[in-house]
Design an enzyme around this catalytic site. Sequence first.
Site, PDB file in Angstrom:
ATOM      1  N   GLY A 103     -12.822  -3.961   1.190  1.00  0.00           N
ATOM      2  CA  GLY A 103     -14.193  -3.465   1.291  1.00  0.00           C
ATOM      3  C   GLY A 103     -14.484  -2.449   0.190  1.00  0.00           C
ATOM      4  N   LYS A 105     -13.319  -9.375   8.817  1.00  0.00           N
ATOM      5  CA  LYS A 105     -14.156  -8.195   9.106  1.00  0.00           C
ATOM      6  C   LYS A 105     -15.623  -8.514   8.817  1.00  0.00           C
ATOM      7  CE  LYS A 105     -10.637  -4.669   8.220  1.00  0.00           C
ATOM      8  NZ  LYS A 105     -10.172  -3.646   7.274  1.00  0.00           N
ATOM      9  N   GLY A 150      -5.957  -5.363   1.913  1.00  0.00           N
ATOM     10  CA  GLY A 150      -4.576  -5.294   2.403  1.00  0.00           C
ATOM     11  C   GLY A 150      -4.011  -6.678   2.677  1.00  0.00           C
ATOM     12  N   ARG A 186       0.827  -1.214   0.000  1.00  0.00           N
ATOM     13  CA  ARG A 186       0.000   0.000   0.000  1.00  0.00           C
ATOM     14  C   ARG A 186       0.862   1.265   0.000  1.00  0.00           C
ATOM     15  NH1 ARG A 186      -5.183  -1.679   3.878  1.00  0.00           N
ATOM     16  NH2 ARG A 186      -6.546  -2.214   2.146  1.00  0.00           N
TER      17      ARG A 186
HETATM   18  N1  LIG Z   1     -10.855 -18.569  10.191  1.00  0.00           N
HETATM   19  C1  LIG Z   1     -10.320 -17.400  10.550  1.00  0.00           C
HETATM   20  N2  LIG Z   1     -10.325 -17.008  11.843  1.00  0.00           N
HETATM   21  C2  LIG Z   1      -9.771 -15.821  12.206  1.00  0.00           C
HETATM   22  N3  LIG Z   1      -9.192 -14.957  11.349  1.00  0.00           N
HETATM   23  C3  LIG Z   1      -9.170 -15.309  10.050  1.00  0.00           C
HETATM   24  C4  LIG Z   1      -9.729 -16.535   9.577  1.00  0.00           C
HETATM   25  N4  LIG Z   1      -9.532 -16.594   8.255  1.00  0.00           N
HETATM   26  C5  LIG Z   1      -8.884 -15.469   7.898  1.00  0.00           C
HETATM   27  N5  LIG Z   1      -8.652 -14.694   8.963  1.00  0.00           N
HETATM   28  C6  LIG Z   1      -7.915 -13.404   9.027  1.00  0.00           C
HETATM   29  O1  LIG Z   1      -8.547 -12.424   8.253  1.00  0.00           O
HETATM   30  C7  LIG Z   1      -7.612 -11.356   8.102  1.00  0.00           C
HETATM   31  C8  LIG Z   1      -7.918 -10.567   6.875  1.00  0.00           C
HETATM   32  O2  LIG Z   1      -9.251 -10.114   6.885  1.00  0.00           O
HETATM   33  P1  LIG Z   1      -9.729  -8.771   6.153  1.00  0.00           P
HETATM   34  O3  LIG Z   1      -9.129  -7.590   6.817  1.00  0.00           O
HETATM   35  O4  LIG Z   1     -11.207  -8.842   6.072  1.00  0.00           O
HETATM   36  O5  LIG Z   1      -9.093  -8.945   4.696  1.00  0.00           O
HETATM   37  P2  LIG Z   1      -8.453  -7.846   3.720  1.00  0.00           P
HETATM   38  O6  LIG Z   1      -7.420  -7.061   4.486  1.00  0.00           O
HETATM   39  O7  LIG Z   1      -7.871  -8.639   2.618  1.00  0.00           O
HETATM   40  O8  LIG Z   1      -9.594  -6.985   3.280  1.00  0.00           O
HETATM   41  C9  LIG Z   1      -6.239 -12.030   8.069  1.00  0.00           C
HETATM   42  O9  LIG Z   1      -5.400 -11.398   9.005  1.00  0.00           O
HETATM   43  C10 LIG Z   1      -6.523 -13.490   8.434  1.00  0.00           C
HETATM   44  O10 LIG Z   1      -5.613 -14.023   9.359  1.00  0.00           O
HETATM   45  O1  LIG Z   2      -7.734  -2.333   5.232  1.00  0.00           O
HETATM   46  C1  LIG Z   2      -8.720  -1.722   4.822  1.00  0.00           C
HETATM   47  O2  LIG Z   2      -9.803  -2.318   4.312  1.00  0.00           O
HETATM   48  P1  LIG Z   2      -9.850  -3.854   3.787  1.00  0.00           P
HETATM   49  O3  LIG Z   2      -9.523  -4.784   4.949  1.00  0.00           O
HETATM   50  O4  LIG Z   2     -11.265  -4.003   3.326  1.00  0.00           O
HETATM   51  O5  LIG Z   2      -8.870  -3.977   2.664  1.00  0.00           O
HETATM   52  C2  LIG Z   2      -8.785  -0.209   4.777  1.00  0.00           C
HETATM   53  O6  LIG Z   2      -7.574   0.361   5.223  1.00  0.00           O
HETATM   54  C3  LIG Z   2      -9.968   0.281   5.588  1.00  0.00           C
HETATM   55  O7  LIG Z   2      -9.772  -0.074   6.941  1.00  0.00           O
HETATM   56  P2  LIG Z   2     -11.050  -0.194   7.922  1.00  0.00           P
HETATM   57  O8  LIG Z   2     -11.869  -1.396   7.450  1.00  0.00           O
HETATM   58  O9  LIG Z   2     -10.445  -0.390   9.303  1.00  0.00           O
HETATM   59  O10 LIG Z   2     -11.835   1.082   7.792  1.00  0.00           O
END
Ligand SMILES: Nc1ncnc2c1ncn2[C@@H]1O[C@H](COP(=O)(O)OP(=O)(O)O)[C@@H](O)[C@H]1O
Ligand SMILES: O=C(OP(=O)(O)O)[C@H](O)COP(=O)(O)O
Length: 394
Positions: A374, A200, A351, A36
Site C-alpha cells: 500500500g 486487502k 510483504g 522485512r
Molecule cells: N483469490 C484470492 N482469495 C483470497 N485471498 C487471496 C486471493 N488472491 C490472493 N490472496 C491473498 O492475498 C494475500 C496478500 O494480499 P496483500 O496483503 O494485499 O498483499 P501484500 O502483502 O503483497 O501487500 C496473500 O496472503 C494471498 O493468499
Molecule cells: O503489510 C503491510 O502492508 P502491505 O500489505 O500493503 O504490504 C504493512 O505492514 C501495513 O499493514 P496494514 O495494511 O495492516 O496497515
Amino acid sequence: MAKRTVKDLEVSGKKVIVRCDFNVPRKDGVITDDNRIVMALPTIKYLVENKAKVILMSHLGKVKTEEDKAKNNLECVAVRLQELLPETKVTFCPATRGEELENAVAALQDGEIVLMQNTRYEKGESKNDPELGAYWASLGDVFVEDAFGSVHRAHASTVGIPTNIKENGLGFLVEKEVTMLGKAVDEPAHPFVAIIGGSKVSSKIDVIDNLLKKADKVIIGGGMAYTFMKAQGGNIGTSLVEDDKLDLAKEYLEKAGDKLVLPVDNVCADAFSEDANTQVCKSGEIPEGWMGLDIGPATVELFKETLAGAKTVVWNGPMGVFEMKKFAKGTELVCQAISELPDAITVIGGGDSAAAAKQLGYAEKFSHVSTGGGASLEYMEGKTLPGIAIISEK
Ligand SMILES: Nc1ncnc2c1ncn2[C@@H]1O[C@H](COP(=O)(O)OP(=O)(O)O)[C@@H](O)[C@H]1O
Ligand SMILES: O=C(OP(=O)(O)O)[C@H](O)COP(=O)(O)O
C-alpha cells in the site's frame, strides 16, 4: 528541502525509538519470509555500532480481538533478530505500556536492543490516539522512521511519536525505498501497466482511481477481482468480496472502460485448502459453494498480452493464494511474463508480494522489490505519506 535522516541525528548514549515494519508473513506462528526484518538491519546495526540504546516498535497483522493478539505476538521477530544479530543483546518486552516496558527501557545499555510487543495491542495505535503517541514518545530521546511498509498509515507509532519527538529522521530503508521508487515512476516510461491483486480490498481499492489516471492499463487480479466481478452482476460463489465497495467498483468500471483489465477465468476451489477440489470457471459464473483462489489459464494469456511492450510495471498483491502450490501458478506466470519484458522498469511491492516473488524464484528479475505494498502504491500515486511528512526537514 530534504528530510533529516538517521545520519543527521546525535544517537550515541541516547534512547532511540525506531518504528520498523516487522509485519512478516507467517504460517502456524513460524516466520515464512524474514525480508522485512533483514531490510531493517542497516539502520539497526548503525544505531548499535554508534552506541544507541535501541527501542524497536512494530505492528504485526490486524488486532481486533483477544484471539488476534495471540495470533500476532511479535516475540517471534525478537527471536529472529537475535539470530541475525548474534553479537548484540536483543530482549523482548511483552508490555506495550506501564512499568514493565519502562523498566525494560531503563535497563538498556548502549548498543543493546529491546523490541516492544505489537503496537496494535493498544487500541489507540490505529486511531493515532494523542495520549498514546505522547506516552511512547516519552520513552525515547530520538525517533527514527524506518517502517516503509507503514508510512501510509497515520498511527500513534508512525506519526504520534515523531509529533512529540523533534529529534527525528528517516532510517536507511525508507531513504532507499523513496529513491528507488522515485526513479521508477517519477516520470514513468509508457506503456505503464499497474497490477493490483491480493486480499486487502478496502484498503487498496482507492488507489485504483489515481492509477487509472497515470497508467495505460490497470490489471486487477487476486482477491481484489471478485468485488469487481460481483459489481458487474456476476456470480462469484464464496470468493473474497467486500460488499461495501461494490458501488466504488461499479464507478471504476464505468469510467475506466478497457483501461481496467479483469480476469476472464479463475481457478476455483470448494474449500480454502490445498486438498480442495478445483475447477476452472469463467468469470461471473462461479457456482455456489466455490471460491476463486487463482486466475485461470485464459486470464494468464490476457494479462501477458496486456503486459507485452510495457516499459513500466508496478505490481502489488499476488494473483492468487500463492502460499498453496495449487493456487500459485497465476502469480508465477505473471512474474515470468514481467521478467521477460525487455528494458522495462519493474517494481513489485508488499510483504506477501515480495515473499511470492522470492518463493517463486523471480525476486532478482525485478528492478526493485519494495517492502511496502500500500505504501509503495500511494508513494507512486504522488500522495503524501504521513509517516514521512511528519519527519523534520534538514
Ligand atoms: N483469490 C484470492 N482469495 C483470497 N485471498 C487471496 C486471493 N488472491 C490472493 N490472496 C491473498 O492475498 C494475500 C496478500 O494480499 P496483500 O496483503 O494485499 O498483499 P501484500 O502483502 O503483497 O501487500 C496473500 O496472503 C494471498 O493468499
Ligand atoms: O503489510 C503491510 O502492508 P502491505 O500489505 O500493503 O504490504 C504493512 O505492514 C501495513 O499493514 P496494514 O495494511 O495492516 O496497515
